[in-house]
Design a protein around this motif. Structure first.
Motif, PDB file in Angstrom:
ATOM      1  N   GLU A 414      28.302  38.892  39.925  1.00  0.00           N
ATOM      2  CA  GLU A 414      28.253  37.512  39.442  1.00  0.00           C
ATOM      3  C   GLU A 414      28.428  37.421  37.930  1.00  0.00           C
ATOM      4  O   GLU A 414      28.964  36.437  37.425  1.00  0.00           O
ATOM      5  N   THR A 415      27.969  38.424  37.199  1.00  0.00           N
ATOM      6  CA  THR A 415      28.088  38.380  35.736  1.00  0.00           C
ATOM      7  C   THR A 415      29.430  38.882  35.239  1.00  0.00           C
ATOM      8  O   THR A 415      29.750  38.709  34.066  1.00  0.00           O
ATOM      9  N   SER A 416      30.214  39.514  36.113  1.00  0.00           N
ATOM     10  CA  SER A 416      31.500  40.049  35.668  1.00  0.00           C
ATOM     11  C   SER A 416      32.637  39.081  35.946  1.00  0.00           C
ATOM     12  O   SER A 416      33.682  39.451  36.468  1.00  0.00           O
ATOM     13  N   HIS A 417      32.427  37.829  35.608  1.00  0.00           N
ATOM     14  CA  HIS A 417      33.483  36.823  35.765  1.00  0.00           C
ATOM     15  C   HIS A 417      34.580  37.066  34.727  1.00  0.00           C
ATOM     16  O   HIS A 417      34.303  37.393  33.569  1.00  0.00           O
ATOM     17  N   ILE A 418      35.814  36.897  35.147  1.00  0.00           N
ATOM     18  CA  ILE A 418      36.932  37.052  34.214  1.00  0.00           C
ATOM     19  C   ILE A 418      37.977  35.980  34.528  1.00  0.00           C
ATOM     20  O   ILE A 418      38.224  35.649  35.685  1.00  0.00           O
ATOM     21  N   GLN A 419      38.533  35.408  33.456  1.00  0.00           N
ATOM     22  CA  GLN A 419      39.579  34.399  33.609  1.00  0.00           C
ATOM     23  C   GLN A 419      40.877  34.943  33.014  1.00  0.00           C
ATOM     24  O   GLN A 419      40.880  35.438  31.884  1.00  0.00           O
ATOM     25  N   LEU A 420      41.958  34.862  33.766  1.00  0.00           N
ATOM     26  CA  LEU A 420      43.270  35.322  33.305  1.00  0.00           C
ATOM     27  C   LEU A 420      44.206  34.120  33.229  1.00  0.00           C
ATOM     28  O   LEU A 420      44.429  33.418  34.217  1.00  0.00           O
ATOM     29  N   ASP A 421      44.746  33.883  32.031  1.00  0.00           N
ATOM     30  CA  ASP A 421      45.620  32.734  31.789  1.00  0.00           C
ATOM     31  C   ASP A 421      46.989  33.254  31.347  1.00  0.00           C
ATOM     32  O   ASP A 421      47.093  33.961  30.332  1.00  0.00           O
ATOM     33  N   VAL A 422      48.032  32.924  32.100  1.00  0.00           N
ATOM     34  CA  VAL A 422      49.394  33.393  31.801  1.00  0.00           C
ATOM     35  C   VAL A 422      50.195  32.214  31.250  1.00  0.00           C
ATOM     36  O   VAL A 422      50.309  31.168  31.917  1.00  0.00           O
ATOM     37  N   ARG A 423      50.746  32.391  30.023  1.00  0.00           N
ATOM     38  CA  ARG A 423      51.562  31.350  29.405  1.00  0.00           C
ATOM     39  C   ARG A 423      52.902  31.940  28.963  1.00  0.00           C
ATOM     40  O   ARG A 423      52.989  33.099  28.579  1.00  0.00           O
ATOM     41  N   GLU A 424      53.937  31.066  29.004  1.00  0.00           N
ATOM     42  CA  GLU A 424      55.281  31.488  28.627  1.00  0.00           C
ATOM     43  C   GLU A 424      55.709  30.731  27.380  1.00  0.00           C
ATOM     44  O   GLU A 424      55.599  29.508  27.302  1.00  0.00           O
ATOM     45  N   VAL A 432      49.345  36.930  28.333  1.00  0.00           N
ATOM     46  CA  VAL A 432      48.235  36.959  29.294  1.00  0.00           C
ATOM     47  C   VAL A 432      46.941  37.028  28.489  1.00  0.00           C
ATOM     48  O   VAL A 432      46.672  38.008  27.804  1.00  0.00           O
ATOM     49  N   THR A 433      46.140  35.951  28.576  1.00  0.00           N
ATOM     50  CA  THR A 433      44.877  35.886  27.851  1.00  0.00           C
ATOM     51  C   THR A 433      43.718  36.090  28.823  1.00  0.00           C
ATOM     52  O   THR A 433      43.618  35.394  29.836  1.00  0.00           O
ATOM     53  N   ALA A 434      42.885  37.061  28.511  1.00  0.00           N
ATOM     54  CA  ALA A 434      41.730  37.374  29.368  1.00  0.00           C
ATOM     55  C   ALA A 434      40.447  36.923  28.675  1.00  0.00           C
ATOM     56  O   ALA A 434      40.264  37.133  27.473  1.00  0.00           O
ATOM     57  N   GLY A 435      39.544  36.303  29.442  1.00  0.00           N
ATOM     58  CA  GLY A 435      38.252  35.876  28.914  1.00  0.00           C
ATOM     59  C   GLY A 435      37.140  36.188  29.901  1.00  0.00           C
ATOM     60  O   GLY A 435      37.369  36.339  31.096  1.00  0.00           O
ATOM     61  N   GLY A 436      35.925  36.298  29.389  1.00  0.00           N
ATOM     62  CA  GLY A 436      34.789  36.594  30.262  1.00  0.00           C
ATOM     63  C   GLY A 436      34.325  38.025  30.105  1.00  0.00           C
ATOM     64  O   GLY A 436      34.322  38.595  29.009  1.00  0.00           O
ATOM     65  N   ASN A 437      33.936  38.645  31.226  1.00  0.00           N
ATOM     66  CA  ASN A 437      33.440  40.027  31.234  1.00  0.00           C
ATOM     67  C   ASN A 437      34.331  40.870  32.126  1.00  0.00           C
ATOM     68  O   ASN A 437      34.387  40.644  33.343  1.00  0.00           O
ATOM     69  N   ALA A 438      35.008  41.822  31.544  1.00  0.00           N
ATOM     70  CA  ALA A 438      35.921  42.688  32.290  1.00  0.00           C
ATOM     71  C   ALA A 438      35.194  43.974  32.664  1.00  0.00           C
ATOM     72  O   ALA A 438      34.954  44.830  31.813  1.00  0.00           O
ATOM     73  N   THR A 439      34.812  44.101  33.936  1.00  0.00           N
ATOM     74  CA  THR A 439      34.183  45.324  34.432  1.00  0.00           C
ATOM     75  C   THR A 439      35.026  45.886  35.567  1.00  0.00           C
ATOM     76  O   THR A 439      35.954  45.238  36.058  1.00  0.00           O
ATOM     77  N   PHE A 440      34.699  47.091  35.985  1.00  0.00           N
ATOM     78  CA  PHE A 440      35.472  47.758  37.037  1.00  0.00           C
ATOM     79  C   PHE A 440      35.456  46.954  38.345  1.00  0.00           C
ATOM     80  O   PHE A 440      36.359  47.102  39.167  1.00  0.00           O
ATOM     81  N   LEU A 441      34.434  46.101  38.529  1.00  0.00           N
ATOM     82  CA  LEU A 441      34.369  45.303  39.752  1.00  0.00           C
ATOM     83  C   LEU A 441      35.512  44.304  39.841  1.00  0.00           C
ATOM     84  O   LEU A 441      35.889  43.882  40.938  1.00  0.00           O
ATOM     85  N   SER A 464      41.226  39.447  23.178  1.00  0.00           N
ATOM     86  CA  SER A 464      40.303  39.087  22.101  1.00  0.00           C
ATOM     87  C   SER A 464      39.208  38.128  22.547  1.00  0.00           C
ATOM     88  O   SER A 464      38.188  37.996  21.873  1.00  0.00           O
ATOM     89  N   ARG A 465      39.385  37.451  23.669  1.00  0.00           N
ATOM     90  CA  ARG A 465      38.381  36.501  24.122  1.00  0.00           C
ATOM     91  C   ARG A 465      37.355  37.101  25.089  1.00  0.00           C
ATOM     92  O   ARG A 465      36.459  36.408  25.557  1.00  0.00           O
ATOM     93  N   LEU A 466      37.511  38.366  25.395  1.00  0.00           N
ATOM     94  CA  LEU A 466      36.563  39.019  26.300  1.00  0.00           C
ATOM     95  C   LEU A 466      35.213  39.220  25.595  1.00  0.00           C
ATOM     96  O   LEU A 466      35.153  39.632  24.447  1.00  0.00           O
ATOM     97  N   ARG A 467      34.132  38.915  26.333  1.00  0.00           N
ATOM     98  CA  ARG A 467      32.795  39.198  25.801  1.00  0.00           C
ATOM     99  C   ARG A 467      32.398  40.643  26.029  1.00  0.00           C
ATOM    100  O   ARG A 467      31.578  41.195  25.300  1.00  0.00           O
ATOM    101  N   HIS A 468      32.986  41.235  27.075  1.00  0.00           N
ATOM    102  CA  HIS A 468      32.656  42.635  27.379  1.00  0.00           C
ATOM    103  C   HIS A 468      33.852  43.283  28.056  1.00  0.00           C
ATOM    104  O   HIS A 468      34.498  42.686  28.926  1.00  0.00           O
ATOM    105  N   LEU A 469      34.178  44.507  27.651  1.00  0.00           N
ATOM    106  CA  LEU A 469      35.242  45.293  28.257  1.00  0.00           C
ATOM    107  C   LEU A 469      34.715  46.703  28.465  1.00  0.00           C
ATOM    108  O   LEU A 469      34.492  47.442  27.504  1.00  0.00           O
ATOM    109  N   ASP A 470      34.469  47.090  29.746  1.00  0.00           N
ATOM    110  CA  ASP A 470      33.885  48.409  29.973  1.00  0.00           C
ATOM    111  C   ASP A 470      34.955  49.494  29.890  1.00  0.00           C
ATOM    112  O   ASP A 470      36.163  49.223  29.817  1.00  0.00           O
TER     113      ASP A 470
END
Length: 494
Positions: A414-424, A432-441, A464-470
């Motif tokens: 539940e805490t490893s939410h991640i949002q991926l936004d693709v823009r052209e 591709v902009t990633a935000g949230g918490n990027a974990t192996f899950l 750059s918008r990630l709060r955590h990257l394991d």
């Protein structure tokens, strides 16, 4: 002069006659609630009935005097019945004292290391699932005792054997009579709450057991009763050979289960009791050490393990207890009863005590909370159900571990939410902009999104918008970027 002032201060600390009177009345109420429960838990645990009284006495006279919580009451608990019965079957009644003593010492160490507050971090769903699993095993197991039929060992066998038990009760008068005594006991416990408040001043378990005993005696019903040996014969301090059992992995697991479950139940009870009154709050580390000292003494006496029990504690608060004197006095009443009236225990039908424990097992299952929990927090409901089923299918320790593991995995997911936004962009470049918490899950989802991008387009991966990257995610993303060649630019501030 200084001595006089000191005496005056001490006098101010003494409780008033009104407080003492209230504590005395509360202690009698708690004694009447504790008496049938102490005996019933001992019998259901496979040990002499007197040992349940011994644990209750230690909970009152020893733990009652120690700092921690002022109003909660300790004694043998239905929540540990299943685990104690398993330990007695596996290691023998003689080794029980050594197991309880070791668990008590472990509790003292945990309290000294300030682990008391950490028990408050245990998932409520795991605790509810633990109690539900215990309650179901206790409930189905005591149905066999009500019919004076030997109950199966495992929780699954207890449940699967219910159809055969029903057939036995329906066709065998020797099983039907005690079973009806147990059913009558449960009926009194259920209906007692609907009586006027004045009648409910007498504790329901005491009334139910007393009525069942009177009916069986007057009608001459052929039912089994509690075997009485006397405290002097029942108390058997563990010998040197009893401690030899502690060398096995299974025994150490039982000690750990005793310590953790008793501690968790005691400290959760303390939190509940604190919400019932406006007096001093519980000092959790001190309460944990007090429980450890109590279990150490119980172990030295070869008795049952103890916990703080919410039923007796709530009865103490509701009866108007003001100080520790109420729970200490309840221990003294238990001691006087065990010393002066031990034969009174010998006339109690086993079926009546089994009925009390069936009712107690039902109350451990949080039926009313399950549906709202499923509607609001389905993940928590799953944790509760898995913990309960695991306890029934395996044992107490493994079931609780399974629940804790699932709760941790659920929280991590539940805490490893991640949002991926693709823009052209206008030049065809993909960002591709990633935000949230990027974990192996979340790696499968991330890779699916990245691998679906066109291979003939330049890509910029912005982390750059990630709060955590394991470490696992960083390694995989760097490998993916390397495979894409020079067309990938990684921007990261993590």
């Amino acid at each position: 002069m200084v001595s006089t002032l000191s005496n005056l201060k001490n006098r101010k600390k003494l409780p008033s006659p009104a407080t003492l009177r209230q504590d005395l009345l509360a202690s009698l109420v708690v004694f009447l609630v504790a008496l049938p429960l102490c005996v019933g838990v001992a019998v259901a645990s496979g040990v002499p009935a007197e040992l349940g009284l011994v644990t209750g006495i230690v909970g009152g006279l020893v733990v009652g005097c120690l700092p921690g919580s002022s109003l909660q009451v300790s004694g043998p608990a239905a929540g540990l019945t299943v685990l104690v019965l398993e330990a007695v079957h596996e290691f023998g009644a003689g080794a029980l004292g050594a197991l309880v003593l070791a668990a008590g010492l472990l509790q003292i160490v945990l309290g000294a290391l300030h682990f008391g507050r950490l028990f408050r971090a245990v998932s409520v769903a795991v605790v509810q699932g633990m109690l539900a699993g215990i309650g179901l095993v206790l409930l189905f197991g005591q149905l066999y005792t009500m019919a004076e039929v030997r109950q199966p060992r495992s929780g699954v066998d207890k449940i699967m054997g219910i159809p055969d038990l029903i057939a036995t009760v329906a066709t065998d008068a020797d099983a039907l009579v005690p079973f009806l005594v147990g059913v009558g006991t449960i009926a009194v416990l259920v209906l007692w709450r609907k009586l006027p408040a004045g009648a409910r001043a007498v504790p329901a378990p005491l009334v139910a057991v007393a009525l069942a005993t009177a009916v069986c005696a007057l009608a001459g019903l052929p039912v089994a009763t509690v075997e009485v040996r006397g405290i002097a014969e029942a108390v058997r301090p563990p010998g040197a050979d009893a401690f030899d059992a502690l060398g096995s992995v299974a025994a150490l697991g039982t000690v750990l289960a005793f310590a953790l479950i008793a501690s968790a139940e005691s400290l959760f009870s303390a939190a509940a009791v604190d919400r019932m009154h406006d007096g001093p709050r519980t000092a959790y580390d001190k309460e944990l050490m007090a429980q450890g000292i109590g279990n150490t003494v119980c172990g030295m006496l070869g008795s049952l393990p103890m916990t703080a029990v919410i039923v007796r504690s709530s009865a103490n608060v509701q009866a108007g207890a003001r100080t520790k004197a109420a729970r200490v006095l309840h221990g003294m009443w238990l001691l006087l009863f065990a010393a002066l009236l031990p034969a009174a225990v010998g006339v109690i039908p086993l079926a009546a005590l089994a009925g009390v424990l069936v009712h107690a097992g039902c109350k451990l299952v949080p039926v009313r909370q399950i549906v709202p929990l499923w509607r609001q927090h389905r993940g928590e409901a799953v944790v509760l159900a898995v913990t309960a089923v695991a306890i029934i299918a395996t044992n107490m320790f493994e079931g609780v571990l399974a629940g804790l593991l699932l709760a941790v995995v659920k929280s991590a997911w539940e805490t490893s939410h991640i949002q991926l936004d693709v823009r052209e962009s206008a030049d065809g470049r993909l960002t591709v902009t990633a935000g949230g918490n990027a974990t192996f899950l979340r790696l499968p989802r991330m890779l699916e999104t990245l691998e679906a991008l066109p291979e003939d387009r330049p890509v910029e991966l912005d982390l750059s918008r990630l709060r955590h990257l394991d470490h696992a995610c960083r390694t995989v993303l760097e490998a993916w970027a390397e495979q894409r060649g020079a067309t990938v630019e990684m921007v990261t501030k993590v």
